[in-house]
Enzyme design. Sequence first.
Site, PDB file in Angstrom:
ATOM      1  N   LYS A 114      14.887  -3.546  -3.057  1.00 46.72           N
ATOM      2  CA  LYS A 114      14.317  -3.387  -1.716  1.00 46.72           C
ATOM      3  C   LYS A 114      15.381  -3.112  -0.667  1.00 46.72           C
ATOM      4  CE  LYS A 114      10.193  -6.197  -2.544  1.00 46.72           C
ATOM      5  NZ  LYS A 114       9.433  -7.412  -2.158  1.00 46.72           N
ATOM      6  N   LYS A 196       1.088   0.794 -14.195  1.00 41.49           N
ATOM      7  CA  LYS A 196       0.262  -0.346 -13.813  1.00 41.49           C
ATOM      8  C   LYS A 196      -0.408  -0.115 -12.461  1.00 41.49           C
ATOM      9  CE  LYS A 196       0.629  -5.340 -12.903  1.00 41.49           C
ATOM     10  NZ  LYS A 196       1.562  -6.475 -12.769  1.00 41.49           N
ATOM     11  N   LYS A 199      -0.660  -2.915  -6.231  1.00 39.78           N
ATOM     12  CA  LYS A 199      -1.165  -3.343  -4.924  1.00 39.78           C
ATOM     13  C   LYS A 199      -0.578  -2.493  -3.810  1.00 39.78           C
ATOM     14  CE  LYS A 199      -1.619  -7.588  -2.183  1.00 39.78           C
ATOM     15  NZ  LYS A 199      -1.126  -8.967  -2.008  1.00 39.78           N
TER      16      LYS A 199
END
Length: 340
Positions: A114, A196, A199
């Site tokens: 990140k 996958k 979100k």
Amino acid sequence: MTTKKRVFSGIQPSGNIHLGNYLGAVKNWVAGQDEKENFFCVVDLHSITVPQDPVELRFQTRALAAMLLAAGIDPKKSTLFVQSHVTVHAEGCWLLNCVTPLGWLQRMTQFKDKSAKQASVGVGLLDYPVLQAADILLYDAHEVPVGEDQKQHVELARDIAQRFNHIYEEEFFIIPEPKIPPTGARLMGLDDPTAKMSKSLAHVRGHAVRLLDDPKEIMRSFKKAVTDSGNEIRFSDDPEKAGVNNLLGIYKAVTGKSNADVEADFANARGYGDLKVGVAEVVIDFLAPLQARYQALMDDPAELDRILAIGAEQAAAVSQPKLREMKEMMGLVLPVSGNR
């Protein structure tokens, strides 16, 4: 009498909760409520490690709590609360900061990934795993259900607990175990069945089915699902059939049927179009009562606040004494009165 194991689970109120989140995590939380002592936390303090719109964050925090209740989290069986409502999380994080080597945080994979994408990195992003450790350790949690991407954070919590125990020469913290959900619960993206369901990508139309999507949007997403050039509707290990496998897997997870029964349901299908519509229909029917319960809670903010206030009191009753013991062990002068 056997004491139940204690479980701590946290989920960020970042919106876009999708079917994969529910089937891979929340469904298991609901199913385990009678077996273990569960603490479910809406981790809003974790959310602000990156910039947030304050109005949106407040809405998403309440919406996530309502969604968890609608999905089956029972406040009579489990403790559901908002992280920032129990101030010992932040205070416990500071105490654990003081025994955590900086190098341990700098090696964390998620921090490195990140921070590499940001021009400026806040301290909160680096310190995120220590707050997560405080979340877990203050409740003497035995188990922490997490995905593979969070396993390293639970391992860090274990390291911090062991270091604290060693420094103060006492088995004070329980050493928590990460619990990875079964791979069968892993749902893949409708637009890319090799990746996958994410979100962070749930806002992208056609990638995922969000729990609050209306029936038309759900049907549209499934009709656009990636499959292949064939027409055989069966479970297969063939990578080329990943899209069909994903659709059948979703149908199986929602209906609870066996592989053979799932295949039998589509034995007379005319092709993948029928498969997509059939899966969409069972998902729409499955989500309808959940969506109704969610809306009822969002329409009654006083009741939602009441449930969250009770949850915060229950969480504090467990975590505040633990924090007080930490302070005493570390040599802090405790106040004569009060529970801090």
